[in-house]
Design a protein around this motif. Structure first.
Motif, PDB file in Angstrom:
ATOM      1  N   TYR A  71     -16.866   4.442   1.920  1.00 54.35           N
ATOM      2  CA  TYR A  71     -15.898   3.362   2.138  1.00 54.35           C
ATOM      3  C   TYR A  71     -15.681   2.426   0.949  1.00 54.35           C
ATOM      4  O   TYR A  71     -14.551   2.040   0.673  1.00 54.35           O
ATOM      5  N   PHE A  92       0.843  -1.206   0.000  1.00 54.31           N
ATOM      6  CA  PHE A  92       0.000   0.000   0.000  1.00 54.31           C
ATOM      7  C   PHE A  92       0.872   1.248   0.000  1.00 54.31           C
ATOM      8  O   PHE A  92       1.765   1.370   0.839  1.00 54.31           O
ATOM      9  N   VAL A 143      -7.685  15.596   5.734  1.00 52.66           N
ATOM     10  CA  VAL A 143      -8.068  14.297   6.281  1.00 52.66           C
ATOM     11  C   VAL A 143      -7.162  13.911   7.449  1.00 52.66           C
ATOM     12  O   VAL A 143      -7.134  12.763   7.874  1.00 52.66           O
ATOM     13  N   ALA A 199      -9.497   7.608   7.816  1.00 53.84           N
ATOM     14  CA  ALA A 199     -10.922   7.671   7.483  1.00 53.84           C
ATOM     15  C   ALA A 199     -11.706   6.696   8.353  1.00 53.84           C
ATOM     16  O   ALA A 199     -12.816   6.986   8.797  1.00 53.84           O
ATOM     17  N   ALA A 200     -11.121   5.525   8.602  1.00 55.30           N
ATOM     18  CA  ALA A 200     -11.826   4.517   9.395  1.00 55.30           C
ATOM     19  C   ALA A 200     -11.793   4.849  10.881  1.00 55.30           C
ATOM     20  O   ALA A 200     -12.787   4.701  11.580  1.00 55.30           O
ATOM     21  N   LEU A 201     -10.633   5.344  11.361  1.00 57.24           N
ATOM     22  CA  LEU A 201     -10.466   5.571  12.801  1.00 57.24           C
ATOM     23  C   LEU A 201     -11.017   6.922  13.249  1.00 57.24           C
ATOM     24  O   LEU A 201     -11.394   7.093  14.400  1.00 57.24           O
ATOM     25  N   GLY A 202     -11.030   7.901  12.321  1.00 59.44           N
ATOM     26  CA  GLY A 202     -11.440   9.258  12.678  1.00 59.44           C
ATOM     27  C   GLY A 202     -10.234  10.179  12.645  1.00 59.44           C
ATOM     28  O   GLY A 202      -9.128   9.759  13.002  1.00 59.44           O
ATOM     29  N   ALA A 203     -10.469  11.428  12.184  1.00 58.94           N
ATOM     30  CA  ALA A 203      -9.348  12.351  11.978  1.00 58.94           C
ATOM     31  C   ALA A 203      -8.964  13.068  13.270  1.00 58.94           C
ATOM     32  O   ALA A 203      -9.445  14.165  13.549  1.00 58.94           O
ATOM     33  N   ILE A 214      -4.489   7.494   4.701  1.00 58.29           N
ATOM     34  CA  ILE A 214      -5.789   8.143   4.484  1.00 58.29           C
ATOM     35  C   ILE A 214      -6.920   7.181   4.830  1.00 58.29           C
ATOM     36  O   ILE A 214      -7.867   7.531   5.541  1.00 58.29           O
ATOM     37  N   ALA A 215      -6.803   5.942   4.345  1.00 61.51           N
ATOM     38  CA  ALA A 215      -7.863   4.957   4.582  1.00 61.51           C
ATOM     39  C   ALA A 215      -8.003   4.665   6.071  1.00 61.51           C
ATOM     40  O   ALA A 215      -9.115   4.583   6.602  1.00 61.51           O
ATOM     41  N   LEU A 216      -6.865   4.530   6.760  1.00 62.98           N
ATOM     42  CA  LEU A 216      -6.912   4.233   8.193  1.00 62.98           C
ATOM     43  C   LEU A 216      -7.493   5.401   8.989  1.00 62.98           C
ATOM     44  O   LEU A 216      -8.307   5.208   9.881  1.00 62.98           O
ATOM     45  N   THR A 223     -13.476   0.632  12.050  1.00 66.20           N
ATOM     46  CA  THR A 223     -14.189   1.870  12.360  1.00 66.20           C
ATOM     47  C   THR A 223     -14.881   1.733  13.712  1.00 66.20           C
ATOM     48  O   THR A 223     -15.630   0.782  13.913  1.00 66.20           O
ATOM     49  N   PRO A 224     -14.610   2.681  14.639  1.00 66.24           N
ATOM     50  CA  PRO A 224     -15.308   2.586  15.920  1.00 66.24           C
ATOM     51  C   PRO A 224     -16.813   2.790  15.690  1.00 66.24           C
ATOM     52  O   PRO A 224     -17.218   3.732  15.022  1.00 66.24           O
ATOM     53  N   VAL A 280     -13.021   9.928   1.050  1.00 68.30           N
ATOM     54  CA  VAL A 280     -12.690   9.959   2.476  1.00 68.30           C
ATOM     55  C   VAL A 280     -13.532  11.030   3.175  1.00 68.30           C
ATOM     56  O   VAL A 280     -14.108  10.804   4.235  1.00 68.30           O
ATOM     57  N   ILE A 293     -13.082   3.895  -1.265  1.00 71.52           N
ATOM     58  CA  ILE A 293     -11.751   3.868  -0.650  1.00 71.52           C
ATOM     59  C   ILE A 293     -11.175   2.456  -0.754  1.00 71.52           C
ATOM     60  O   ILE A 293     -10.018   2.259  -1.149  1.00 71.52           O
ATOM     61  N   SER A 320       0.639   7.104  -5.369  1.00 77.16           N
ATOM     62  CA  SER A 320       0.394   7.658  -4.044  1.00 77.16           C
ATOM     63  C   SER A 320       0.592   9.173  -4.055  1.00 77.16           C
ATOM     64  O   SER A 320      -0.201   9.930  -3.499  1.00 77.16           O
ATOM     65  N   ASP A 351       2.135   4.721   1.079  1.00 76.71           N
ATOM     66  CA  ASP A 351       2.010   5.205   2.464  1.00 76.71           C
ATOM     67  C   ASP A 351       0.849   6.171   2.696  1.00 76.71           C
ATOM     68  O   ASP A 351       0.031   5.966   3.579  1.00 76.71           O
ATOM     69  N   ILE A 352       0.767   7.217   1.865  1.00 78.71           N
ATOM     70  CA  ILE A 352      -0.284   8.226   2.093  1.00 78.71           C
ATOM     71  C   ILE A 352      -1.668   7.597   1.943  1.00 78.71           C
ATOM     72  O   ILE A 352      -2.575   7.858   2.733  1.00 78.71           O
ATOM     73  N   LEU A 353      -1.810   6.739   0.949  1.00 83.27           N
ATOM     74  CA  LEU A 353      -3.116   6.148   0.660  1.00 83.27           C
ATOM     75  C   LEU A 353      -3.601   5.275   1.819  1.00 83.27           C
ATOM     76  O   LEU A 353      -4.761   5.363   2.235  1.00 83.27           O
ATOM     77  N   LEU A 354      -2.701   4.432   2.341  1.00 83.70           N
ATOM     78  CA  LEU A 354      -3.081   3.573   3.461  1.00 83.70           C
ATOM     79  C   LEU A 354      -3.387   4.424   4.691  1.00 83.70           C
ATOM     80  O   LEU A 354      -4.358   4.174   5.413  1.00 83.70           O
ATOM     81  N   LEU A 391      -7.865   1.328  -2.915  1.00 82.08           N
ATOM     82  CA  LEU A 391      -6.751   0.693  -2.204  1.00 82.08           C
ATOM     83  C   LEU A 391      -6.381  -0.639  -2.849  1.00 82.08           C
ATOM     84  O   LEU A 391      -5.217  -0.934  -3.076  1.00 82.08           O
ATOM     85  N   ARG A 422     -16.884   9.787   3.459  1.00 75.93           N
ATOM     86  CA  ARG A 422     -16.887   8.454   4.082  1.00 75.93           C
ATOM     87  C   ARG A 422     -17.519   7.408   3.169  1.00 75.93           C
ATOM     88  O   ARG A 422     -18.301   6.563   3.614  1.00 75.93           O
TER      89      ARG A 422
END
Lengths: 287, 313
Positions: B279, A129, A227, A140-144, A136-138, B30-31, B274, B282, B252, A131-134, B286, B277
């Motif tokens: 997903y 992956f 992001v 996005a999932a975890l929260g900024a 960004i995705a993480l 995702t929480p 993003v 995204i 990238s 670096d920036i793309l992964l 990826l 959201r």
């Protein structure tokens, strides 16, 4: 057991040897200066970072405002000092987090033959992956948030460290003193920490410096895209993002934070190159 | 040889399977409920439930994973929530600017890096070498998005040579599109040239002291022939490796650069996904990009096998 003490004996000299190389000395001096500016920001900053002054909005650089003011009349120099705190702290935290994951994965893959294939394939997959793309995705999932940016970038850069630690561990695992330690019945975790980890500190230090540089660039990229860290917190990336909107009227808003990133990353690379040449001469010719 | 190819192929399949798993897991970390996060705070419980069903999030996790794998194998990456179209269609529609941006950036990076790297190694320790190595290190320290902004300010706004953003209208000619690509490709290419320059220099230094180079010289061969025919040819494989990997990494870099220049490519699609959201988009992006990286790596390994009989996997 004498072999163990060799790198330990070298350590006290690293700093002086690094200072003996002009390029590394310059890099180190710049880093110390930036770190001091960041730490002493509340003391040396001429204004409060959030102090608004609509009357002096978008003022060009002057004696009153060394790097000019932003769209809300805030002093750009002051905000850059505070931004240095966040950018450096995030970079450093990424190195620590990536090191913890990378060391554990690398030691597992390098020391235990059965774990090598699965862990190595996982490292390969993670490194597929960009670096920036992964990141960004993480995020996005975890929260900024700042913490999540650190976690995301830590996960992104951990495989690089894991690869380096694995490669060194594979060699050390076969050395006589590790075999001797095993024969003496020393528990594996102690062998790993005392005999293996101690001797892979050099490549970790070298790789850590480059990860620090990359993390600063990546954090700036994420914040610039909106992001990453909240725009309300000054980082060099968020300052460029805001400055972009006023590029035609107030170029200084994005010029100075960008220059700060370039100087910091360049300094880290100079130090990293010096460390690599001193600690790992085998790698010196590769890049 | 065949055994090596099969080994490498098997390795690639395992890595691809892990890549798909990682992409699947990312959304699940995702929480809270991903459907609720995607729809935002104003969504009603009915909307959330409907989206959960649409995305298959109401099924048990192993079933979700099975469905996902099945879809990916068939080239179905799901449906974009906001664009209301299949992810594959959305990616395909945005592929052109990203493809050309990557190709032109790589071209610029290679055209700069190869001669500079070769001459830098040939004149090792000279003023040229020192300047080139310093410049390469400097280029690697510059954020491509910031360089892009500087280019816009100078070449587009002040000099008016290029358009500031976009990719031309729907019916724009190739020349117009090219005009929009010059600055982003230059920004990305210059930054990427650093890595290729350093690798070219290092690879050339490795071979310039080899015996066959000395032999070629002692036979009275011209320096140009010695460097280009004997040294460069043998240094080419590691250089090709780094060029291949740079191509994958450029995608990238394109994520950020496209946003700066308002190019409607895969990068800006990911950033907008993003922010909204979205997903599935995204995940799809990826997967495609990581898949390309794995394929490039595989192709490089095969290249090694083809040209160097000593290589075994």
């Amino acid at each position: 057991m004498a072999a163990i003490s060799v790198p330990v004996h070298q350590e006290p000299n690293i700093l002086s040897r690094l200072l003996g190389r002009p390029t590394s000395a310059i890099g180190l001096a710049i880093l110390v200066l930036i770190a001091l500016a960041a730490i002493l920001a509340p003391v040396i900053a001429p204004y409060a970072p959030a102090k608004l002054s609509i009357a002096s909005r978008l003022d060009p650089p002057s004696m009153a405002h060394l790097f000019g003011t932003d769209d809300l009349g805030r002093d750009v120099f002051t905000r850059m000092l505070y931004a240095a705190r966040t950018s450096l702290a995030v970079g450093l935290a990424v190195v620590v987090f990536a090191s913890i994951i990378g060391i554990v994965l690398g030691l597992m893959a390098g020391f235990f033959r059965k774990l090598d294939a699965p862990v190595s394939r996982l490292i390969d997959a993670m490194m597929a992956f960009p670096d920036i793309l992964l990141a960004i995705a993480l995020v996005a999932a975890l929260g900024a948030t700042a913490v999540n940016v650190i976690i995301a970038l830590g996960i992104v850069y951990a495989p690089r460290l894991a690869r380096v630690v694995r490669a060194s561990t594979l060699v050390i695992r076969e050395l006589p003193y590790v075999e001797a330690a095993r024969a003496l019945g020393i528990p594996t975790p102690i062998i790993l920490v005392r005999h293996v980890l101690r001797n892979v500190t050099s490549p970790i230090l070298v790789q850590g410096t480059f990860i620090f540089a990359n993390a600063i660039l990546a954090e700036a990229g994420l914040s610039f895209l909106g992001v990453g860290i909240s725009p309300s917190i000054p980082t060099w990336g968020t300052m460029i993002a805001v400055g972009r909107q006023y590029m035609d009227q107030a170029g200084w808003m994005m010029m100075f934070p960008g220059a700060a990133i370039v100087i910091t990353v360049l300094a880290l690379q100079l130090v990293g190159d010096g460390l690599r040449d001193l600690l790992d001469p085998r790698l010196a010719k590769d890049i | 040889m065949l055994r090596s190819i099969l080994n490498r192929l098997l390795g690639m399949i395992v890595v691809m399977a892990l890549v798909v798993t990682i992409v699947f897991v990312i959304v699940r970390v995702t929480p809270g409920d991903p459907a609720a996060v995607m729809l935002g705070p104003d969504a009603t419980a009915a909307d959330i439930a409907s989206l959960r069903t649409r995305l298959g999030l109401d099924a048990p996790m192993p079933v979700q994973f099975g469905r996902y794998i099945l879809g990916v194998v068939q080239g179905d990456f799901g449906q974009s929530i906001f664009l209301n179209q299949p992810v594959t269609t959305a990616l395909a529609q945005r592929a052109e600017p990203t493809f050309f941006l990557t190709v032109f950036s790589l071209l610029i990076a290679t055209v700069i890096a190869l001669p500079v790297g070769i001459l830098s190694a040939y004149w090792r320790g000279s003023l040229f070498d020192q300047a080139a190595t310093t410049l390469a290190m400097f280029a690697a320290s510059v954020p491509s998005f910031w360089l892009g902004l500087l280019f816009i300010r100078f070449f587009a706004v002040r000099l008016g040579w290029f358009d500031t953003s976009g990719y031309g209208g729907p019916g724009a000619s190739f020349a117009e599109r090219l005009n929009h690509l010059v600055l982003p490709a230059l920004a990305l290419g210059l930054v990427s040239s650093a890595l290729i320059t350093r690798f070219t220099r290092a690879s050339m230094l490795d071979v310039l002291n080899d015996d066959y180079v000395r032999t070629a010289r002692s036979k009275g061969m011209s320096e140009r022939r010695v460097v280009m025919k004997h040294a460069f040819k043998n240094a080419l494989i590691p250089i090709l490796t780094v060029i291949g990997l740079t191509a994958a990494l450029l995608i990238s870099g394109a994520v950020v650069t496209e946003t700066v220049f308002g190019l409607p490519g895969v990068g800006s699609l990911v950033v907008s996904a993003v922010l909204r959201r979205d997903y599935p988009v995204i995940q799809g992006a990826l997967l495609v990009i990581a898949g390309l990286y794995v394929l490039v790596n595989f192709a490089i390994d095969m290249l090694y096998l083809a040209v160097d009989p000593r290589v075994r996997y």
